[in-house]
Design an enzyme around this catalytic site. Structure first.
Site, PDB file in Angstrom:
ATOM      1  N   GLY A  63       0.809  -1.209   0.000  1.00  0.00           N
ATOM      2  CA  GLY A  63       0.000   0.000   0.000  1.00  0.00           C
ATOM      3  C   GLY A  63       0.845   1.263   0.000  1.00  0.00           C
ATOM      4  O   GLY A  63       1.876   1.318   0.661  1.00  0.00           O
ATOM      5  N   THR A  64       0.430   2.247  -0.751  1.00  0.00           N
ATOM      6  CA  THR A  64       1.008   3.594  -0.772  1.00  0.00           C
ATOM      7  C   THR A  64      -0.135   4.518  -1.171  1.00  0.00           C
ATOM      8  O   THR A  64      -1.132   4.045  -1.722  1.00  0.00           O
ATOM      9  CB  THR A  64       2.132   3.721  -1.813  1.00  0.00           C
ATOM     10  OG1 THR A  64       1.608   3.384  -3.078  1.00  0.00           O
ATOM     11  CG2 THR A  64       3.306   2.832  -1.479  1.00  0.00           C
ATOM     12  N   THR A  65      -0.147   5.768  -0.984  1.00  0.00           N
ATOM     13  CA  THR A  65       0.820   6.687  -0.412  1.00  0.00           C
ATOM     14  C   THR A  65       0.121   7.396   0.767  1.00  0.00           C
ATOM     15  O   THR A  65      -1.089   7.624   0.693  1.00  0.00           O
ATOM     16  CB  THR A  65       1.249   7.709  -1.503  1.00  0.00           C
ATOM     17  OG1 THR A  65       1.898   6.997  -2.546  1.00  0.00           O
ATOM     18  CG2 THR A  65       2.134   8.803  -0.977  1.00  0.00           C
ATOM     19  N   LYS A 120      -6.003   2.708   4.411  1.00  0.00           N
ATOM     20  CA  LYS A 120      -4.634   2.750   4.911  1.00  0.00           C
ATOM     21  C   LYS A 120      -4.456   3.698   6.093  1.00  0.00           C
ATOM     22  O   LYS A 120      -3.353   3.844   6.596  1.00  0.00           O
ATOM     23  CB  LYS A 120      -3.677   3.194   3.794  1.00  0.00           C
ATOM     24  CG  LYS A 120      -3.784   2.395   2.515  1.00  0.00           C
ATOM     25  CD  LYS A 120      -2.877   2.986   1.441  1.00  0.00           C
ATOM     26  CE  LYS A 120      -3.146   2.352   0.091  1.00  0.00           C
ATOM     27  NZ  LYS A 120      -2.342   2.973  -0.976  1.00  0.00           N
TER      28      LYS A 120
END
Length: 280
Positions: free
Chosen positions: A52-54, A85
């Site tokens: 996962g990003t950002t 996230k």
């Protein structure tokens, strides 16, 4: 552990042994195999897992905003379009995850339990600095997994009750902790997000402007980083945006995020590269 005392109704001895107020220390002493960093991995081959990003964050005079895009990737494949996230750590702090998604979510849950356990044992909340230090220790304990490609690099933000201001802490894979002043970003799109934040950040932002700022930064990150997902208007998938003030943690609703995203999208139709000066 309860299986050692079937039908007795008594707690195992581990629960009655005096120790520290850290749940992680307790787990490490009695069931170390349950800690994320102690998992056994295959000896050969590359383990593919969603990443996962950002994550981005920015302070304003009344608090701090922490936000994240919704994309998880696995190599060159989009593994998930709507992953979350950003999570509350407790009433006055939040953590955004970048890196191996499964391990990161597990670490966040353990961190939430760590803070709750401390408060129940000590009768008071940890200071924001103390929370940041606890998270640093947990990341450091995952170093072995990180060396095998399963790194977790979060961004931590919260309202400092003692100093009466919002603060941001960033980390590296070794657990090294740095306080960031004004704004920060982590994840594969962080280079581009940080450029947008640097371009638009002001010390006197309102909460609404800070919210727009972090979404602008995610928009710019998605423009140049394939692992970062931009707002998906067709599927109604918007960034997760949270605000932490003296009133505590608050997550923007889908309607609120949609309003911010659509306003930015309308401006981008005329200025594809986004605003070049201060937010207006």
């Amino acid at each position: 552990m309860e299986a050692n005392f079937p039908g007795t109704g008594r707690l195992p001895a581990a629960f009655l042994t005096p120790g520290s107020s850290s749940f992680v220390d307790f787990l490490g002493a009695h069931r170390p195999e349950l800690l994320p960093g102690n998992r056994q991995l295959p000896g050969q081959g590359v383990l593919e897992a969603p990443h996962g990003t950002t994550i981005v964050a920015a302070t304003f005079p009344g608090g701090v905003v922490l936000a994240g895009d919704r994309r998880a990737t696995m190599g060159n494949i989009i593994a998930q379009r709507d992953i979350e996230k950003v999570f509350p750590a407790d009433e006055y702090s939040a953590v955004g995850i970048a890196g191996t998604a499964g391990l990161a979510v597990e670490m966040v849950k353990l961190f939430q339990l760590e803070l709750e356990h401390f408060e129940k044992v000590e009768g008071v909340q940890l200071s924001l600095e103390g929370k940041a230090n606890r998270l640093s220790t947990m990341i450091r304990s995952n170093l072995g997994m990180a060396m095998q490609g399963l790194a977790v690099v979060p961004l931590f933000a919260g309202w400092d009750v003692d100093r009466q201001k919002g603060r941001i802490f960033s980390y590296d894979v070794t657990g090294g902790r740095s306080e960031e002043h004004g704004f920060s970003a982590t994840g594969s799109g962080s280079l581009f997000a940080r450029g947008a934040l640097k371009k638009l950040f002001r010390e006197d932002l309102t909460e609404g402007q800070a919210t727009t700022l972090v979404v602008q930064a995610l928009y710019d990150a998605a423009d140049d980083d394939s692992a970062t997902g931009g707002p998906d208007l067709a599927r109604r998938i918007y960034p997760i945006v949270t605000v932490i003030t003296e009133d505590g943690f608050r997550k923007l609703t889908e309607a609120q995020c949609s309003e911010v995203v659509r306003a930015i999208h309308e401006r981008r139709l005329e200025e594809p590269d986004g605003p070049r000066a201060a937010l207006l």
